[in-house]
Write a protein that holds these residues in place. Structure first.
Motif, PDB file in Angstrom:
ATOM      1  N   ALA A  56       5.557   2.105 -12.344  1.00 45.88           N
ATOM      2  CA  ALA A  56       4.507   1.503 -13.401  1.00 45.88           C
ATOM      3  C   ALA A  56       4.970   0.287 -13.829  1.00 45.88           C
ATOM      4  O   ALA A  56       5.755  -0.117 -14.141  1.00 45.88           O
ATOM      5  CB  ALA A  56       4.912   2.795 -14.684  1.00 45.88           C
ATOM      6  N   GLY A  91       0.812  -1.130   0.038  1.00 48.31           N
ATOM      7  CA  GLY A  91      -0.102  -0.121  -0.061  1.00 48.31           C
ATOM      8  C   GLY A  91       0.932   1.396  -0.018  1.00 48.31           C
ATOM      9  O   GLY A  91       0.298   2.327  -0.358  1.00 48.31           O
ATOM     10  N   ARG A 127       7.754   7.287  -9.896  1.00 53.38           N
ATOM     11  CA  ARG A 127       6.267   6.775 -10.305  1.00 53.38           C
ATOM     12  C   ARG A 127       6.659   6.021 -11.675  1.00 53.38           C
ATOM     13  O   ARG A 127       5.961   4.873 -12.023  1.00 53.38           O
ATOM     14  CB  ARG A 127       5.281   7.896 -10.561  1.00 53.38           C
ATOM     15  CG  ARG A 127       4.644   8.002  -9.234  1.00 53.38           C
ATOM     16  CD  ARG A 127       3.736   7.172  -8.966  1.00 53.38           C
ATOM     17  NE  ARG A 127       2.967   7.413  -7.846  1.00 53.38           N
ATOM     18  CZ  ARG A 127       2.384   6.565  -6.859  1.00 53.38           C
ATOM     19  NH1 ARG A 127       2.448   5.274  -7.204  1.00 53.38           N
ATOM     20  NH2 ARG A 127       2.266   6.747  -5.736  1.00 53.38           N
ATOM     21  N   TRP A 138       3.542  -2.296  -7.282  1.00 53.63           N
ATOM     22  CA  TRP A 138       3.389  -1.117  -6.249  1.00 53.63           C
ATOM     23  C   TRP A 138       3.047   0.102  -7.042  1.00 53.63           C
ATOM     24  O   TRP A 138       2.972   1.246  -6.808  1.00 53.63           O
ATOM     25  CB  TRP A 138       4.895  -0.805  -5.832  1.00 53.63           C
ATOM     26  CG  TRP A 138       5.441  -2.088  -5.203  1.00 53.63           C
ATOM     27  CD1 TRP A 138       5.000  -2.166  -3.859  1.00 53.63           C
ATOM     28  CD2 TRP A 138       6.331  -2.875  -5.535  1.00 53.63           C
ATOM     29  NE1 TRP A 138       5.896  -3.453  -3.343  1.00 53.63           N
ATOM     30  CE2 TRP A 138       6.511  -3.829  -4.570  1.00 53.63           C
ATOM     31  CE3 TRP A 138       6.971  -3.183  -6.641  1.00 53.63           C
ATOM     32  CZ2 TRP A 138       7.519  -4.781  -4.612  1.00 53.63           C
ATOM     33  CZ3 TRP A 138       7.731  -4.118  -6.798  1.00 53.63           C
ATOM     34  CH2 TRP A 138       8.174  -4.999  -5.871  1.00 53.63           C
ATOM     35  N   GLU A 139       2.648  -0.135  -8.408  1.00 53.27           N
ATOM     36  CA  GLU A 139       2.019   0.998  -9.377  1.00 53.27           C
ATOM     37  C   GLU A 139       0.977   1.868  -8.549  1.00 53.27           C
ATOM     38  O   GLU A 139       1.176   3.001  -8.721  1.00 53.27           O
ATOM     39  CB  GLU A 139       1.540   0.421 -10.574  1.00 53.27           C
ATOM     40  CG  GLU A 139       0.925   1.399 -11.423  1.00 53.27           C
ATOM     41  CD  GLU A 139       0.536   0.838 -12.859  1.00 53.27           C
ATOM     42  OE1 GLU A 139       0.753   1.432 -14.154  1.00 53.27           O
ATOM     43  OE2 GLU A 139       0.106  -0.314 -12.944  1.00 53.27           O
ATOM     44  N   ASN A 140       0.067   1.205  -7.740  1.00 52.26           N
ATOM     45  CA  ASN A 140      -1.039   2.083  -7.320  1.00 52.26           C
ATOM     46  C   ASN A 140      -0.722   2.432  -5.858  1.00 52.26           C
ATOM     47  O   ASN A 140      -1.688   2.997  -4.980  1.00 52.26           O
ATOM     48  CB  ASN A 140      -2.576   1.111  -7.322  1.00 52.26           C
ATOM     49  CG  ASN A 140      -2.693   1.370  -8.839  1.00 52.26           C
ATOM     50  OD1 ASN A 140      -2.606   2.264  -9.658  1.00 52.26           O
ATOM     51  ND2 ASN A 140      -3.168   0.116  -9.096  1.00 52.26           N
ATOM     52  N   ALA A 141       0.652   2.055  -5.188  1.00 52.54           N
ATOM     53  CA  ALA A 141       0.725   2.199  -4.006  1.00 52.54           C
ATOM     54  C   ALA A 141       1.027   3.960  -3.720  1.00 52.54           C
ATOM     55  O   ALA A 141       1.402   4.532  -4.400  1.00 52.54           O
ATOM     56  CB  ALA A 141       2.046   1.695  -3.470  1.00 52.54           C
ATOM     57  N   ARG A 142       0.687   4.111  -2.275  1.00 51.09           N
ATOM     58  CA  ARG A 142       0.618   5.508  -1.973  1.00 51.09           C
ATOM     59  C   ARG A 142       2.360   5.896  -1.940  1.00 51.09           C
ATOM     60  O   ARG A 142       3.273   4.914  -1.403  1.00 51.09           O
ATOM     61  CB  ARG A 142       0.305   5.853  -0.629  1.00 51.09           C
ATOM     62  CG  ARG A 142       0.153   7.173  -0.309  1.00 51.09           C
ATOM     63  CD  ARG A 142      -0.541   7.394   0.914  1.00 51.09           C
ATOM     64  NE  ARG A 142      -0.309   8.506   1.625  1.00 51.09           N
ATOM     65  CZ  ARG A 142      -0.645   8.800   2.724  1.00 51.09           C
ATOM     66  NH1 ARG A 142      -1.624   7.959   3.507  1.00 51.09           N
ATOM     67  NH2 ARG A 142      -0.474  10.288   3.526  1.00 51.09           N
TER      68      ARG A 142
END
Length: 110
Positions: free
Chosen positions: A70, A41, A66, A74-78
C-alpha cells in the motif's frame, strides 16, 4: 521505498503468517528475499506451506503482502503467490490441530 526495503518488509510480513514461509533457492544466496520478485506489473512470492489447508493461508499472506505494498510503486501490481513446496509435516497434523472449525472443508488445495 526501495526494492530491497519492500522485499524485506514482505518477508517480515509473511513471518506473521503461521503455516507459510518464503521459499529459498536450492543454492543459498544469503537471504529469503530471493523468494520475492518485484516488477512494475507483478509481485510474485514463492512460498512453502507447512500447514493445511492452503487457501486460507494464501488469503492471509495476500492480506499481509498487500498491506506492505500500500502506497508504494507496486500497490496496483498483480499479486502472485506460488506454493512451490509442501512440507511433509503438514500431513501429520489433523485439521482440528490446525485451528480449523469443525465442518470446514480442508481438502481443497489452490
Amino acid at each position: 521505498m526501495t526494492t530491497g526495503d519492500a522485499v524485506e518488509r514482505i518477508v517480515g510480513a509473511l513471518a506473521e503468517v503461521d503455516g507459510l514461509h518464503p521459499a529459498t533457492p536450492a543454492l543459498p544466496v544469503g537471504r529469503e528475499g530471493t523468494a520475492v520478485d518485484l516488477s512494475p506489473g507483478v509481485v510474485q512470492v514463492r512460498l512453502i506451506a507447512t500447514r493445511l489447508p492452503i487457501p486460507p493461508l494464501l488469503d492471509r499472506a495476500a492480506q499481509a503482502v498487500r498491506s506492505v505494498l500500500a502506497g508504494t510503486a507496486w500497490e496496483n501490481a498483480r499479486l502472485r503467490l506460488v506454493v512451490t513446496d509442501l512440507d511433509g509435516a503438514a500431513f501429520a497434523r489433523l485439521p482440528s490441530q490446525q485451528g480449523l472449525a469443525p465442518g470446514v472443508p480442508h481438502d481443497r488445495l489452490r
